[in-house]
Write an enzyme that holds these catalytic residues in place. Structure first.
Site, mmCIF file in Angstrom:
data_model
loop_
_atom_site.group_PDB
_atom_site.id
_atom_site.type_symbol
_atom_site.label_atom_id
_atom_site.label_comp_id
_atom_site.label_asym_id
_atom_site.label_seq_id
_atom_site.Cartn_x
_atom_site.Cartn_y
_atom_site.Cartn_z
ATOM 1 N N ALA A 145 3.519 11.297 -2.118
ATOM 2 C CA ALA A 145 2.055 11.127 -2.041
ATOM 3 C C ALA A 145 1.703 9.920 -1.169
ATOM 4 C CB ALA A 145 1.469 10.965 -3.442
ATOM 5 N N VAL A 146 2.408 8.801 -1.365
ATOM 6 C CA VAL A 146 2.107 7.606 -0.568
ATOM 7 C C VAL A 146 2.641 7.771 0.854
ATOM 8 C CG1 VAL A 146 2.496 5.114 -0.354
ATOM 9 C CG2 VAL A 146 2.061 6.119 -2.605
ATOM 10 N N ARG B 52 16.900 16.766 0.213
ATOM 11 C CA ARG B 52 16.115 17.930 -0.177
ATOM 12 C C ARG B 52 14.944 18.188 0.784
ATOM 13 N NH1 ARG B 52 12.410 17.435 -4.527
ATOM 14 N NH2 ARG B 52 13.209 15.330 -4.530
ATOM 15 N N SER B 53 14.339 17.115 1.293
ATOM 16 C CA SER B 53 13.176 17.262 2.179
ATOM 17 C C SER B 53 13.565 17.297 3.657
ATOM 18 C CB SER B 53 12.205 16.102 1.958
ATOM 19 O OG SER B 53 11.702 16.130 0.653
ATOM 20 N N CYS C 158 -0.653 -0.879 -7.486
ATOM 21 C CA CYS C 158 -1.980 -0.414 -7.060
ATOM 22 C C CYS C 158 -3.127 -1.104 -7.795
ATOM 23 C CB CYS C 158 -2.067 1.094 -7.234
ATOM 24 S SG CYS C 158 -1.327 1.688 -8.770
ATOM 25 N N GLN D 216 -6.809 5.048 -14.749
ATOM 26 C CA GLN D 216 -5.898 5.274 -13.632
ATOM 27 C C GLN D 216 -5.684 6.749 -13.315
ATOM 28 O OE1 GLN D 216 -3.372 1.452 -15.005
ATOM 29 N NE2 GLN D 216 -2.491 2.524 -13.265
ATOM 30 N N SER E 177 -2.453 10.098 -9.065
ATOM 31 C CA SER E 177 -1.661 9.779 -7.871
ATOM 32 C C SER E 177 -0.675 8.643 -8.094
ATOM 33 C CB SER E 177 -2.599 9.436 -6.706
ATOM 34 O OG SER E 177 -3.458 8.378 -7.063
ATOM 35 N N ARG F 210 -4.237 6.272 -18.398
ATOM 36 C CA ARG F 210 -4.219 7.331 -17.381
ATOM 37 C C ARG F 210 -5.356 8.307 -17.682
ATOM 38 N NH1 ARG F 210 -1.026 6.977 -12.953
ATOM 39 N NH2 ARG F 210 0.947 6.848 -14.054
ATOM 40 N N HIS G 221 -8.320 4.715 -8.714
ATOM 41 C CA HIS G 221 -8.257 3.953 -9.964
ATOM 42 C C HIS G 221 -9.581 3.224 -10.198
ATOM 43 C CE1 HIS G 221 -4.111 4.798 -10.354
ATOM 44 N NE2 HIS G 221 -3.576 3.616 -10.177
#
Lengths: 353, 353
Positions: free
Chosen positions: B30-31, B56-57, B145, B172, B175, B252, B259
């Protein structure tokens, strides 16, 4: 001063008769539906249930104890023979019709904010200040949902160690804004997931995967909204601590029907976590959910449909150098302990023993 | 002590060369995706972008400046010729590979918690303590974050009126737990709306229309979880206030990528709301959203995709009898100022002037 019009004298009856006729005013609303369910689930001893609502809802039927009950349009004449009237149709309706109910001989348990700060009307959470019920003169006020949920958790601590200061950040569910807001949360979320635009109709801001400062009217001078003002005033009144300093931020989160509160509670002295836990474990209406090993603490998904207020994350406030503060995380079903259940508990206390 | 293995000497270079080769480690997360977008949006002067990820990626392609860039499997030999390495693949990967990157001549900006409390590694929010970047010895840590978003809002106030005590309740987004958690929020919510059961795979609790105490590991002794501990320690370090008392509850909520923080800030003296507002309006990286008349305050839906941290609901804390505390509500994009944007801003400060 009692808020009844001067032509209405406070009634002598302080209790309701055995097996009263019970009316729900606002029967089709989110809280109204739960009032009906609570009366049924708790086997409330009533001879007949009357469902009152706006003319728009009249003629609909709702099921109570297996039988269809027709919703009637609310008028000032609706209360003949009614011994107990549970109001949940907003402050305007309560101001307009509660006096008629009292005049007809009913005891009113009012879920709106209309009479909550009236010194002649008890504002009651039975576990906290149930004795105040006996002082009623026809109307008993049911508190704001956050105040009801918070005080259930705070009172057992306060009795052992008087609270000196309180701070709350809330995580409030859609249900506090009514059934239409719950539906807007569902619909707008479904639209978001389909990639479609959704225009809010009930709440002032987008709600899908979003949160926002509580939608109650904001006082432009103080910077506090009406929800925050109510929670502070009612918490003080229910706890009997008129001067308690309370800091608060009320936030609406995309949760359907349980409110969560992050509370920081300052006492006159250090209160060990173990003692707080023991006090809360023994307290009526509280369920301790404080499992550090499993990282399991109060959540709306666990609180939904539950009578008890869940309390956990009990720990010293790392931000208080004096060591006199504890933090708690509290979750309660907004429609049950925050509204309908508390009202029915008040009503139960009015029944002859 | 510097956390590099003893065989690796800290490199003499304190800046990166003009138009460096830039590597993103954890490019598909995601980041990582946001790092790529930030480099593109901010027109970062680089000669080549390398995308590194798990085997894997490897082989996938991602688009950068209109061209397909193939993802390569990360190894210790990946950093030859790399001048700047942006790490965002978790603490384990940073601990294992950051030294190799520094040895190869790269400056590392690390988004994990691996080096954040290392006294030889600056922990930087450019708007707050950008000068600390110059002291780096090969690695610069990008903060948690919540700490990044909070300090952007707190620093302008703290410079004018030193903060004495801080209290935070967080709201939060998914993500922070990665792209898979964001997908789990979407999927579990869709399942809920269809009335289907959903078994959580990524997060420990149901997430659809629910909230829960942050999923970071809980210290059974203190009752604080790892997220809370990080936010407290990092906020103190970034602000240069090692003894600042900080109370915190990290929750969360079912929001995708911004956030929110309810902050209560105690100063040594009363700070007028108007002065706080003026300080924040003039502060870099802050956007004031404090419209009491329209009841419009910071919301995730407004902060998503925005570089600025939104600050509003600035008001005296009604719970502080001394009158020395203000409350704020702060919302920032977790993937931007809470992660990728802050890392790219650090990288920009390393470029030759």
């Amino acid at each position: 001063m009692l808020t009844l019009p001067e032509t209405v004298e406070a009634q002598p009856h302080l209790n309701v008769a055995a097996n009263p006729v019970v009316a729900i005013v606002g029967a089709t609303g989110a809280v109204g539906v739960e009032l009906l369910r609570c009366l049924e689930a708790r086997n409330f001893p009533l001879s007949r249930l009357r469902l009152l609502a706006s003319p728009r809802s009249a003629g609909r039927t709702m099921t109570f104890r297996g039988e269809a009950v027709e919703v009637e349009a609310l008028t000032e004449d609706s209360f003949e023979g009614v011994g107990l009237a549970l109001f949940s149709a907003g402050s305007g309706v309560s101001k307009r019709y509660a006096a008629a109910a009292v005049k007809a001989g009913a005891v009113v348990v009012d879920n709106s904010s209309a009479f909550r700060m009236d010194p002649d009307v008890p504002l009651v959470v039975p576990e906290v200040n149930g004795a105040a019920i006996a002082r009623h003169r026809g109307i008993i006020a049911n508190p704001n949902c956050v105040a009801a949920i918070a005080t259930v958790a705070l009172a057992p601590l306060h009795r052992a160690h008087p609270i000196r200061r309180l701070h709350a950040a809330t995580y409030q569910a859609a249900s506090g804004a009514g059934a239409a807001a719950m539906e807007e949360l569902r619909e707008s979320t479904a639209a978001y997931l389909r990639g479609e635009r959704f225009e809010p109709r009930v709440l002032p801001h987008p709600y899908a995967f979003n949160l926002f400062s509580h939608n109650a009217e904001m006082d432009p001078e103080t910077g506090y909204n009406g929800e925050e003002t109510k929670v502070v005033a009612e918490t003080r009144r229910i706890m009997g601590t008129p001067e308690l300093p309370v800091g608060i931020t009320c936030i609406r989160v995309p949760v359907l029907r349980a409110h969560a509160l992050a509370l920081t509670v300052e006492f006159g002295e250090a209160v060990p976590v173990e003692e707080a836990r023991a006090l809360l474990a023994a307290a009526p209406g509280v369920k301790l959910v404080d499992d550090r090993a499993r990282n399991h603490f109060p959540m709306p998904s666990d609180a939904t449909g539950q009578d008890d207020v869940l309390v956990g994350r009990i720990r010293p406030d790392s931000g208080d150098p004096s060591g006199r503060s504890l933090c708690l995380f509290v979750v309660g079903d907004q429609l049950l302990k925050g509204a309908a259940l508390n009202a029915v508990q008040i009503a139960e206390a009015l029944l002859p023993r």
